[in-house]
Every structure is written in C-alpha cells, then in structure tokens.
Scaffold this motif. Sequence first.
Motif, PDB file in Angstrom:
ATOM      1  N   SER A 232     -34.815  38.970  27.696  1.00 38.12           N
ATOM      2  CA  SER A 232     -33.478  38.589  27.325  1.00 38.12           C
ATOM      3  C   SER A 232     -33.205  38.597  25.964  1.00 38.12           C
ATOM      4  N   THR A 233     -34.338  38.817  25.158  1.00 43.66           N
ATOM      5  CA  THR A 233     -34.184  38.940  23.585  1.00 43.66           C
ATOM      6  C   THR A 233     -34.476  40.527  23.197  1.00 43.66           C
ATOM      7  N   GLY A 234     -34.425  41.419  24.264  1.00 41.93           N
ATOM      8  CA  GLY A 234     -34.716  42.952  24.104  1.00 41.93           C
ATOM      9  C   GLY A 234     -36.214  43.396  24.012  1.00 41.93           C
ATOM     10  N   GLY A 235     -37.127  42.552  24.476  1.00 46.85           N
ATOM     11  CA  GLY A 235     -38.516  42.823  24.567  1.00 46.85           C
ATOM     12  C   GLY A 235     -38.836  43.727  25.354  1.00 46.85           C
ATOM     13  N   GLY A 236     -39.677  44.911  24.787  1.00 46.49           N
ATOM     14  CA  GLY A 236     -40.190  46.125  25.457  1.00 46.49           C
ATOM     15  C   GLY A 236     -41.647  46.143  25.963  1.00 46.49           C
ATOM     16  N   LEU A 237     -42.126  47.366  26.004  1.00 49.54           N
ATOM     17  CA  LEU A 237     -43.616  47.614  26.445  1.00 49.54           C
ATOM     18  C   LEU A 237     -44.517  46.901  25.649  1.00 49.54           C
ATOM     19  N   PHE A 238     -44.449  46.753  24.303  1.00 47.36           N
ATOM     20  CA  PHE A 238     -45.442  46.094  23.758  1.00 47.36           C
ATOM     21  C   PHE A 238     -45.409  44.607  23.823  1.00 47.36           C
ATOM     22  N   PHE A 239     -44.401  43.939  24.026  1.00 52.21           N
ATOM     23  CA  PHE A 239     -44.154  42.721  24.357  1.00 52.21           C
ATOM     24  C   PHE A 239     -44.797  42.243  25.857  1.00 52.21           C
ATOM     25  N   LEU A 240     -44.460  43.539  26.689  1.00 54.61           N
ATOM     26  CA  LEU A 240     -44.919  43.070  28.196  1.00 54.61           C
ATOM     27  C   LEU A 240     -46.652  43.348  28.126  1.00 54.61           C
ATOM     28  N   ALA A 241     -46.934  44.444  27.149  1.00 56.81           N
ATOM     29  CA  ALA A 241     -48.382  44.510  27.171  1.00 56.81           C
ATOM     30  C   ALA A 241     -49.195  43.162  26.622  1.00 56.81           C
ATOM     31  N   GLY A 242     -48.594  42.654  25.863  1.00 53.37           N
ATOM     32  CA  GLY A 242     -49.288  41.151  25.310  1.00 53.37           C
ATOM     33  C   GLY A 242     -49.029  40.288  26.264  1.00 53.37           C
ATOM     34  N   LEU A 243     -48.258  40.142  27.094  1.00 53.64           N
ATOM     35  CA  LEU A 243     -47.919  39.137  28.328  1.00 53.64           C
ATOM     36  C   LEU A 243     -49.420  39.774  29.310  1.00 53.64           C
ATOM     37  N   ALA A 244     -49.590  40.996  29.775  1.00 50.00           N
ATOM     38  CA  ALA A 244     -50.510  41.496  30.447  1.00 50.00           C
ATOM     39  C   ALA A 244     -51.785  41.211  30.013  1.00 50.00           C
ATOM     40  N   VAL A 245     -52.155  41.139  28.641  1.00 52.83           N
ATOM     41  CA  VAL A 245     -53.420  40.754  28.042  1.00 52.83           C
ATOM     42  C   VAL A 245     -53.554  39.409  28.329  1.00 52.83           C
ATOM     43  N   ALA A 246     -52.429  38.484  28.078  1.00 52.91           N
ATOM     44  CA  ALA A 246     -52.608  36.886  28.162  1.00 52.91           C
ATOM     45  C   ALA A 246     -52.869  36.601  29.715  1.00 52.91           C
ATOM     46  N   ALA A 247     -52.289  37.385  30.642  1.00 44.99           N
ATOM     47  CA  ALA A 247     -52.668  37.363  31.883  1.00 44.99           C
ATOM     48  C   ALA A 247     -54.045  37.472  32.524  1.00 44.99           C
TER      49      ALA A 247
END
Length: 293
Positions: A232-247
């Motif tokens: 919603s705030t324009g997050g891209g691949l790097f943000f999603l990568a951070g979430l993937a690492v957290a997962a």
Amino acid sequence: MSTLSLPQRLDEYKKLMRLDKPIGILLLLWPTLWALWVAGAGRPALGVVAIFVVGTVLMRSAGCVINDYADKDFDGHVERTRNRPLAARRVRPGEALLLAAGLALLSFLLVLPLNALTIALSVPAVFLAGSYPFTKRFLAIPQAYLGIAFGFGIPMAFAALQGEVPMVAWVMLLANVFWAVAYDTEYAMVDRPDDLKIGIKTSAITFGRFDVAAVMACYGLTLLLLGWVGVSTGGGLFFLAGLAVAAGIMVYHYTLIRERDRPKCFKAFLHNNWVGAAIFVGWVVDYLARPMA
C-alpha cells in the motif's frame, strides 16, 4: 538493601530495568523503526528517530520495573525469575515505583519538542506500558495487550512525522499485536509449568495443545498485514525479500518449538530479534532503491 554499596545498588537497578537483557528493547524498537521509515518515506528526520530510540529504551525499562513490581509475589515461585531484584528483596517496592516514575517522566519530556498529537498519544502509551503487567491476572491472552503496548510507538511515529495517524499505521499496529502474541507465547511456553501452579494467565496456557499452531498462525497474519502495509505504501522487491527472510526465520522457529522443549522455546523467543531486523532492513533497502521524489 541498606547494606549494598552505591555501585551494587545501581547494578540492581540495571537488572530491574533489564538493561543487561536487551531483547525486550529490540522487540520494542523494530516496530517503531518500521513505522518511522514508512511514515518518513524512507528518510525520517534523524532528530525524531533519536527521540524515539531513546524513548523506547526508557519506556521498556520503566515497563520492566512495573512488571517486576506487579509480579514481586509471583516471581519467587518461577524458576527463571526467582532471583530478580524485587523477588529476591534486594530492591524495595517503593524504590522500584520511584524508578519507574522517573523513567516515565524522562520519556514524556523527550516528546515535548514534537507536535501536539504525538504528545497526546504519549499518555495512552504510558498507561499501556504501566498496566500491561496487571493484565496477566484476568486476560486469557495478555500477550495481545502487550502487542498494543509494545507497538504504540507506531501511531506515535506517524503522528510525529505526518501529523496524523493513517490507516496503514493501525494495520501495522495490528500486525505487531499478532507478532507479539507469537513471540511471547514462545516465551510463555518456557514458564508454563510454573504459571499453572501460581495461577498466572498466559497465551501458552490458553492455547493449550494448539500453542504451536497458534504461534505459526500469528506469524502468518503478521506477514500478511505487513505485506499489505508495504504494498500500500509502494513497497517493492526488496521489501518483499525482507518479508521472505522473516518468513524463513519463522519456519525455523517452528522447528524449535514443535516439541515444546523449554530451552528451545526460549531460543525461538530470543531469535525474534532477527525477524524484526529482516523486515526493517528490507524496508530500508527498498526505500533507498526508489528514485528521489
């Protein structure tokens, strides 16, 4: 307590504030930093960041003092906490209350340079931090209340940087509630045998044999809600990568807690620092990779 020298007394205060165990500061700090970076579009004012970092340390310290005051008659019956300063009677209850009040006052003074909305929000923040320890007497899942208390820096950060608290801030706060329930249930799994004896309510007791499933469900909801905030705030691949690492880290925690081994559950709790860090780094890098407005 009167036989202690000044250095010994200060050391007891340090233990009472848990400054020797910084995991609580980090678990409180990461959501605040997430909010500062999102609210500041990746470039929050450094002065505001400094105020929130110092305030986090002060309020977490005050919360620990109040927690030990509230639990002073229980901690002596729990293996992991029986040697805490109040439980062991090395610090008097009145001293603890004065220390907590001083820390809360310093924290309030810190926010005075900020806008009126942030100052107003600091009042419920102090109330939440001070009242959480007593919720273990009557709430079935006091960890949810902890998540609000630990995450209230989120709406305050948006208020400080944007002058308002938008919907994404409240969704981020809700994500932090689920994260807190997850990691503090792992923590509560360590003390469950003792808590059952003394009548303290915790999520580990409430969830019962579904405790591991509940932890993983809360982790999943945390990721989904933060994912919505990021996109919603324009997050891209790097943000999603951070979430993937957290997962991935959360899946590792499953391997630690699935047998309910107490030392491994405590290790999983401590390891949540890396969940918060991974999400924060992903957000920071993502904002750095965006073109300047």
